[in-house]
Enzyme design. Sequence first.
Site, PDB file in Angstrom:
ATOM      1  N   GLY A 218      26.351 -31.904  -0.656  1.00 30.14           N
ATOM      2  CA  GLY A 218      26.722 -32.924   0.318  1.00 30.14           C
ATOM      3  C   GLY A 218      26.011 -34.249   0.125  1.00 30.14           C
ATOM      4  O   GLY A 218      25.138 -34.414  -0.724  1.00 30.14           O
ATOM      5  N   ARG A 221      21.926 -38.608   0.884  1.00 29.41           N
ATOM      6  CA  ARG A 221      21.323 -39.937   1.112  1.00 29.41           C
ATOM      7  C   ARG A 221      22.401 -41.018   1.101  1.00 29.41           C
ATOM      8  O   ARG A 221      22.135 -42.163   0.749  1.00 29.41           O
ATOM      9  CB  ARG A 221      20.272 -40.224   0.061  1.00 29.41           C
ATOM     10  CG  ARG A 221      20.783 -40.095  -1.356  1.00 29.41           C
ATOM     11  CD  ARG A 221      19.758 -40.470  -2.365  1.00 29.41           C
ATOM     12  NE  ARG A 221      20.237 -40.228  -3.714  1.00 29.41           N
ATOM     13  CZ  ARG A 221      19.604 -40.647  -4.786  1.00 29.41           C
ATOM     14  NH1 ARG A 221      18.501 -41.315  -4.674  1.00 29.41           N
ATOM     15  NH2 ARG A 221      20.080 -40.377  -5.982  1.00 29.41           N
ATOM     16  N   LYS A 241      24.389 -46.013  -0.323  1.00 26.39           N
ATOM     17  CA  LYS A 241      23.611 -45.006  -1.044  1.00 26.39           C
ATOM     18  C   LYS A 241      22.133 -45.368  -0.938  1.00 26.39           C
ATOM     19  O   LYS A 241      21.734 -46.477  -1.295  1.00 26.39           O
ATOM     20  CB  LYS A 241      24.026 -44.930  -2.512  1.00 26.39           C
ATOM     21  CG  LYS A 241      23.283 -43.847  -3.294  1.00 26.39           C
ATOM     22  CD  LYS A 241      23.806 -43.728  -4.710  1.00 26.39           C
ATOM     23  CE  LYS A 241      23.077 -42.636  -5.478  1.00 26.39           C
ATOM     24  NZ  LYS A 241      23.598 -42.484  -6.866  1.00 26.39           N
ATOM     25  N   GLY A 254      16.145 -38.999   1.646  1.00 25.22           N
ATOM     26  CA  GLY A 254      17.313 -39.818   1.965  1.00 25.22           C
ATOM     27  C   GLY A 254      17.293 -41.198   1.355  1.00 25.22           C
ATOM     28  O   GLY A 254      18.180 -42.016   1.625  1.00 25.22           O
ATOM     29  N   ASP A 388      30.165 -31.451  -8.559  1.00 21.61           N
ATOM     30  CA  ASP A 388      30.010 -32.340  -7.403  1.00 21.61           C
ATOM     31  C   ASP A 388      29.973 -33.803  -7.813  1.00 21.61           C
ATOM     32  O   ASP A 388      29.964 -34.685  -6.950  1.00 21.61           O
ATOM     33  CB  ASP A 388      28.755 -31.984  -6.609  1.00 21.61           C
ATOM     34  CG  ASP A 388      27.487 -32.009  -7.447  1.00 21.61           C
ATOM     35  OD1 ASP A 388      27.388 -31.181  -8.361  1.00 21.61           O
ATOM     36  OD2 ASP A 388      26.605 -32.850  -7.198  1.00 21.61           O
ATOM     37  N   ASP A 398      28.814 -41.582  -9.159  1.00 23.46           N
ATOM     38  CA  ASP A 398      27.459 -41.025  -9.139  1.00 23.46           C
ATOM     39  C   ASP A 398      26.709 -41.276 -10.441  1.00 23.46           C
ATOM     40  O   ASP A 398      26.471 -40.366 -11.240  1.00 23.46           O
ATOM     41  CB  ASP A 398      27.502 -39.523  -8.826  1.00 23.46           C
ATOM     42  CG  ASP A 398      28.037 -39.231  -7.431  1.00 23.46           C
ATOM     43  OD1 ASP A 398      28.163 -40.179  -6.643  1.00 23.46           O
ATOM     44  OD2 ASP A 398      28.336 -38.062  -7.138  1.00 23.46           O
TER      45      ASP A 398
END
Length: 627
Positions: A218, A221, A241, A254, A388, A398
């Site tokens: 998930g 952060r 982010k 985070g 992910d 990402d």
Amino acid sequence: MANKSEKKTHIMSEAQCNMSSDAFPLEKSVYKSAKCKILSMSNQISRSVEMWSSCSALVFVVAASTFTPVYVLESCQTSDLDCGRHEGATSDSRSSAETAQMRWKEAGSNLTQHLELFRLSCEKLIEALPVDEIDSNLVRTVKSCVFSRSNPTPLRGSLRLAAVSKDVIEGILDVDVEATRSEDFLLYASGAKLLPGSVPLAHRYGGHQFGYWAGQLGDGRAHLLGQYLNRKGETWELQLKGSGKTPYSRSGDGRAVIRSSVREFLCSEAMHFLGVPTSRAASLIVSEEPVLRDQFYNGNVKTERAAVVLRVAKSWFRFGSLEILAESGEIHILKKLLNFVIREHFSWIPWNDPDRYLVFYSTVVTETAQLIAQWISLGFAHGVCNTDNFSLLSITIDYGPFGFMDSYDPNDEGRYRIGAQAEVGLFNLEKLLVALSPVLTQEQKKQAKTVLKGYPDIYRMRIHQLFKAKLGLLGEEEEDEHLIVLLLKMMEDTRSDFTMTFRQLSEASFDQLRTRNLTQAWALEDLSSHKLFSDWLIMYLQRLSRPQRENELHRQQRMKGVNPRYVLRNWMAESAIRKAEENDFSEVELLHHILSSPYVTQVSAEKAGYAARPPLWANRLKVSCSS
């Protein structure tokens, strides 16, 4: 489960596929093509060539169905990344787009100058998909939802705008870039203040990491701020982010640090201007908030500073978004999410088609193969190809320990080395099929497996096309693959620079190559030390003259349009990071400017040495997942 009482499949017969296009409505032509492609895979898969070549240089060179070559203009104007990608429109999405365009025509073409007039919406996401009943940032195992409500945690200390993308701010978000100089922008883009209409959400997903199921992951952060419908009728999702803890933070704090945030900002924008489907970065905010990081997991903990990137994408859903629901047995939510994704992002697939999940999967297989082929053609290694981190829309997301190759070595590093990315893509698509299995019939599962078996051919064809374009080869000849493979093998043996070898082949004239006048081409000089270089060069020059000798300028322009002169090498990013950590953002700005036109020779880039041989200290650089 899909209705087992269906008496006929909607996969077309071969005869139907061969019918005149006049037999199909124009808006369904893309859909027809995809359905025919599934049948074609079923009929031809037995004739597929061996999946992976034993030749290490062929680790890339693998072949496909029908693709349109992508050409980037010498002037480096932004090409449409959605060209050739399936972007149909339902009547609802068409009407919303038309409404947006009409609104902007009435208001004129002025950009938003006051951020309080900029408005987001979360209604579509919240109404269509279940949200966690617990409204808290408490780290926990979350069940029976797609999102959790989670507010960003403001950064501590003074804030500073380190970088901004005018192309995103004005071209996507319709905001005057001058508005980013305001105090309000610092607060909005760092999570200290919420934009009008925003209901911050953290997305629940899982994933296979390094080959093993990792369970719940998930947004640990990141905060999805909401959706924005721009004046072009496009819907974009805004996400922060590094904006603080969420229920999915696990043991993390985070936060993201300057080091990783500079890399994310620069690379996502660089990839866009290279012509690769990607998320975008709007801004980078840095703070004085201290965070502790063990960058290389060796016990050497250091204090770094926190930063936040405002990034945008059409969607942040990924393979793991579906995996967590299938693994948890939440099949009704799995169907809801699939239906939402198809309706919003694959709307050319008819809503009443019982094979819509199969067609969706076939599209993801094809576009994932094409995306990875593009990465390879640019010497790009993503670094963390977990499920992910793979987008359902087949865009690059990402950015972590990525890298553009200097010396060509397809087997450098481990599981996610550049030469293994195609195989990892196949693994991830296998796991995506497992996640889809609960909503497929037995016949659909069988056909989906057939589709997956076609992945290597799709990848091979696209790689073949991309590397032919990089070498400026027109037409199709049997020796083309041999020319490509031999060049890559020589590059590997001599450790020639990947980017500049192809670029200098693009810039050299026919006569310079024929006479081997390569004194100003350092990468080609390295390559020329190989004992087979002379033989290869003779074959290459002969091939360039067929089917007929092309105007020299045209050939060079074509090749320079697909072979960048500048990419975000790790040493360049590191140089900018070191300055940024001292509050000097000049090189971040310089790189952002240069990488916005990577195919065009620029005086400032040449002065900075960005096309020169990498410095010796670049060989000692390492990147990690710590960020």
